[in-house]
Design a protein around this motif. Sequence first.
Motif, PDB file in Angstrom:
ATOM      1  N   SER A   1       0.809  -1.218   0.000  1.00 28.26           N
ATOM      2  CA  SER A   1       0.000   0.000   0.000  1.00 28.26           C
ATOM      3  C   SER A   1       0.843   1.269   0.000  1.00 28.26           C
ATOM      4  O   SER A   1       0.332   2.350  -0.282  1.00 28.26           O
ATOM      5  CB  SER A   1      -0.938   0.006   1.207  1.00 28.26           C
ATOM      6  N   ARG A   2       2.140   1.142   0.274  1.00 30.56           N
ATOM      7  CA  ARG A   2       3.003   2.325   0.248  1.00 30.56           C
ATOM      8  C   ARG A   2       3.151   2.873  -1.163  1.00 30.56           C
ATOM      9  O   ARG A   2       3.353   4.069  -1.365  1.00 30.56           O
ATOM     10  CB  ARG A   2       4.376   1.970   0.830  1.00 30.56           C
ATOM     11  N   THR A   3       3.053   1.993  -2.158  1.00 34.18           N
ATOM     12  CA  THR A   3       3.152   2.428  -3.556  1.00 34.18           C
ATOM     13  C   THR A   3       1.849   2.238  -4.321  1.00 34.18           C
ATOM     14  O   THR A   3       1.681   2.812  -5.391  1.00 34.18           O
ATOM     15  CB  THR A   3       4.272   1.649  -4.283  1.00 34.18           C
ATOM     16  N   GLN A   4       0.946   1.417  -3.768  1.00 31.48           N
ATOM     17  CA  GLN A   4      -0.332   1.161  -4.416  1.00 31.48           C
ATOM     18  C   GLN A   4      -1.455   1.481  -3.425  1.00 31.48           C
ATOM     19  O   GLN A   4      -1.881   0.619  -2.651  1.00 31.48           O
ATOM     20  CB  GLN A   4      -0.420  -0.310  -4.863  1.00 31.48           C
ATOM     21  N   PRO A   5      -1.955   2.725  -3.424  1.00 28.12           N
ATOM     22  CA  PRO A   5      -2.953   3.127  -2.428  1.00 28.12           C
ATOM     23  C   PRO A   5      -4.202   2.247  -2.425  1.00 28.12           C
ATOM     24  O   PRO A   5      -4.870   2.129  -1.390  1.00 28.12           O
ATOM     25  CB  PRO A   5      -3.287   4.561  -2.841  1.00 28.12           C
ATOM     26  N   GLU A   6      -4.511   1.606  -3.557  1.00 26.24           N
ATOM     27  CA  GLU A   6      -5.712   0.781  -3.609  1.00 26.24           C
ATOM     28  C   GLU A   6      -5.604  -0.457  -2.713  1.00 26.24           C
ATOM     29  O   GLU A   6      -6.612  -1.122  -2.433  1.00 26.24           O
ATOM     30  CB  GLU A   6      -6.015   0.352  -5.052  1.00 26.24           C
ATOM     31  N   ALA A   7      -4.405  -0.781  -2.259  1.00 22.07           N
ATOM     32  CA  ALA A   7      -4.224  -1.935  -1.370  1.00 22.07           C
ATOM     33  C   ALA A   7      -4.468  -1.575   0.088  1.00 22.07           C
ATOM     34  O   ALA A   7      -4.504  -2.463   0.942  1.00 22.07           O
ATOM     35  CB  ALA A   7      -2.809  -2.496  -1.529  1.00 22.07           C
ATOM     36  N   ARG A   8      -4.656  -0.295   0.385  1.00 21.87           N
ATOM     37  CA  ARG A   8      -4.746   0.133   1.788  1.00 21.87           C
ATOM     38  C   ARG A   8      -5.974  -0.429   2.488  1.00 21.87           C
ATOM     39  O   ARG A   8      -5.903  -0.840   3.642  1.00 21.87           O
ATOM     40  CB  ARG A   8      -4.751   1.656   1.849  1.00 21.87           C
ATOM     41  N   PHE A   9      -7.111  -0.479   1.788  1.00 21.21           N
ATOM     42  CA  PHE A   9      -8.329  -0.984   2.424  1.00 21.21           C
ATOM     43  C   PHE A   9      -8.143  -2.424   2.885  1.00 21.21           C
ATOM     44  O   PHE A   9      -8.506  -2.782   4.013  1.00 21.21           O
ATOM     45  CB  PHE A   9      -9.510  -0.884   1.457  1.00 21.21           C
TER      46      PHE A   9
END
Length: 267
Positions: free
Chosen positions: A223-231
């Motif tokens: 998620s540090r480089t791919q915000p869509e993984a944060r959820f």
Amino acid sequence: MIAKVHGPHVEYIDALRQIRTARALLAAGIPTAGPVGRISHPIAARRLLVTFTEDLGTQHPSPSQLGDLVARLHRTAPLTRIGLPARDLVAEAATRLDLLPPAAITDRDRAHLHRFLAEAAAGYDRIEWPRAVTTHGDIGFRNAALTPYGPALIDLETVTVSHPGFDQAAMAWDRDVFGADPAVYAEFSGAYGYDITTSGAPMYEAMTPIFGITAYLAYAEWSRTQPEARFEAEHRRHTLLARRPLPWDWTIGLTRTATPDRTENSN
């Protein structure tokens, strides 16, 4: 053939060990992608190391074929003469947890997960584990190729001599964590000859928190480089902090392949 370009963190001895591991496995009767021709050592190219192996194609084995292959690997005499490294999954997870930036996790949640990891490690250490040649600790269909001669192992960078529990449990976590078809695990464990979720239930229960924290870290780092993984990262963290029993309802992604036609990347 396949040219594998290793990342900048890979040392020469590590790349060479993969070549030696392939040769040792082939000598022991375990199919794998062997080194090509006389190229028996890593080659440097633009400050990166490159190794060359046979191209075994893109098809993957069935669950029963994979289960049989993993069982054969675990029955192989330990490959002690090629310097296989020991791997401490708990220490690795603790280090990765410390490296998460404040934007990814609060200090309070980090402390809670460290406590959970320590408790899981204590339970893990109380069990006397068998030792065998093991693979990734999360083996899936993407770690094997189906050749005209049967299934073969690929991706040997994390082969080590340790206990086989994580290899045995990998497909069960696909079922219990990611909601994969139970028939896939039934076929895998039937061919392997052992169901760790029943016959080895205490082992499975001891390993699951360690696996869960590692799987959370994969998404938190992503998620540090791919915000869509944060959820999904936050969902996994909340599951762990709540100490929810299995089954979980995580979305499969970076951790491993759940069925032969689904691919992902855990590195």
